[in-house]
Design an enzyme around this catalytic site. Sequence first.
Site, short mmCIF file in Angstrom:
data_model
loop_
_atom_site.label_atom_id
_atom_site.label_comp_id
_atom_site.label_asym_id
_atom_site.label_seq_id
_atom_site.Cartn_x
_atom_site.Cartn_y
_atom_site.Cartn_z
N GLY A 183 5.00 -14.43 -38.21
CA GLY A 183 4.07 -15.14 -37.34
C GLY A 183 2.64 -14.89 -37.78
O GLY A 183 2.39 -14.10 -38.69
N GLY A 184 1.73 -15.55 -37.12
CA GLY A 184 0.31 -15.38 -37.42
C GLY A 184 -0.25 -14.15 -36.74
O GLY A 184 0.44 -13.43 -36.02
N ARG A 196 -1.91 -11.86 -34.16
CA ARG A 196 -1.87 -11.80 -32.69
C ARG A 196 -0.87 -12.79 -32.08
O ARG A 196 -1.07 -13.29 -30.98
CB ARG A 196 -3.26 -12.03 -32.10
CG ARG A 196 -4.24 -10.95 -32.43
CD ARG A 196 -3.89 -9.72 -31.62
NE ARG A 196 -4.79 -8.61 -31.91
CZ ARG A 196 -4.37 -7.43 -32.30
NH1 ARG A 196 -3.09 -7.19 -32.49
NH2 ARG A 196 -5.21 -6.46 -32.52
N ALA A 256 5.50 2.60 -40.51
CA ALA A 256 4.19 1.96 -40.44
C ALA A 256 3.56 1.90 -41.83
O ALA A 256 3.56 2.89 -42.56
CB ALA A 256 3.28 2.75 -39.49
N THR A 257 3.02 0.74 -42.16
CA THR A 257 2.42 0.57 -43.49
C THR A 257 0.90 0.51 -43.47
O THR A 257 0.28 0.50 -44.52
CB THR A 257 2.95 -0.72 -44.16
OG1 THR A 257 2.55 -1.84 -43.37
CG2 THR A 257 4.47 -0.68 -44.30
N LYS A 277 4.20 -10.61 -32.81
CA LYS A 277 5.25 -10.15 -33.73
C LYS A 277 5.68 -8.72 -33.45
O LYS A 277 6.87 -8.44 -33.32
CB LYS A 277 4.77 -10.22 -35.20
CG LYS A 277 4.36 -11.55 -35.71
CD LYS A 277 3.84 -11.46 -37.14
CE LYS A 277 2.67 -10.54 -37.36
NZ LYS A 277 1.42 -10.93 -36.74
N HIS A 291 -1.19 0.61 -31.09
CA HIS A 291 0.24 0.42 -31.38
C HIS A 291 1.03 1.66 -30.98
O HIS A 291 2.07 1.57 -30.34
CB HIS A 291 0.45 0.13 -32.87
CG HIS A 291 0.41 -1.32 -33.22
ND1 HIS A 291 1.53 -2.02 -33.56
CD2 HIS A 291 -0.63 -2.19 -33.28
CE1 HIS A 291 1.18 -3.28 -33.83
NE2 HIS A 291 -0.11 -3.41 -33.66
N ASP A 328 6.66 -2.26 -39.86
CA ASP A 328 5.52 -3.07 -39.45
C ASP A 328 4.30 -2.61 -40.25
O ASP A 328 3.82 -1.52 -40.03
CB ASP A 328 5.29 -2.87 -37.95
CG ASP A 328 4.37 -3.93 -37.35
OD1 ASP A 328 3.89 -4.81 -38.08
OD2 ASP A 328 4.14 -3.86 -36.13
N ARG A 343 4.02 2.45 -27.49
CA ARG A 343 5.44 2.75 -27.75
C ARG A 343 5.90 3.91 -26.87
O ARG A 343 5.25 4.94 -26.79
CB ARG A 343 5.65 3.09 -29.23
CG ARG A 343 5.41 1.92 -30.15
CD ARG A 343 5.97 2.13 -31.54
NE ARG A 343 5.37 3.21 -32.29
CZ ARG A 343 4.36 3.08 -33.14
NH1 ARG A 343 3.80 1.90 -33.33
NH2 ARG A 343 3.90 4.12 -33.81
#
Length: 168
Positions: free
Chosen positions: A9-10, A12, A34-35, A15, A50, A83, A54
Site C-alpha cells: 500500500g501507499g 499511511r 524491523a528494517t 499497512k 510503532h 516491516d 504493539r
Amino acid sequence: MSHLTLVLGGARSGKSRHAEALIEALPAPWSYIATAQAYDDEMRERIAGHRARRPDGWQTVDAPLELAEALAAQPAGRPILVDCLTLWLTNLILAERDTAAACEALVTACERVSAPLVLVGNEVGLGIVPENALARRFRDEAGRLHQALAARAASVVFMVAGLPMRVK
C-alpha cells in the site's frame, strides 16, 4: 508458500496496523523484524510510535540490512512480521549492497520459514516516472521484489485508506 502474506500500500495506508492485526490473531509470542533506521528525530518518533502501539508478546529484531539472516534465525513456528521491505531495499541501495543477491536470499529465506509470515512493503509504482536514476532504480527494484514475493505468497493484500483489498 501457504504461510506467506504480502501487505502492500501507499504511505499511511494502514499497512503496518493491518499486518500487526493479522499476526496478533495468532498465539503469541510474535517476532517483529524491523528494517527502519533512525537517522533523524522524525524517524525516531515514528519507530517509537510503532513500538508503543504493539502489545506485550512482540519480540523486536532490528535487521536494516541482513533480513534473510534475521528470518532464518527466528524460532520455528513463531509468527513473523517484517516491516518494511521498501525501507530494507533503501538501506541496501544506500549501503551499495548487491540488491539482486539480497532479494534472492530473502525469497529463499521466506521459502524456508514454516510459520505464518507477513511482509509489509510500500507500493511505489503507481505514480509518475521519477526524474532521477536513483529513484527509478528504487522503484524498479521494489517492483521486482514485490512481484517475486507476490507470485509465491498465498495471500496479497493492498491497503487503501485503511481498508484491506484482497488481491490474491
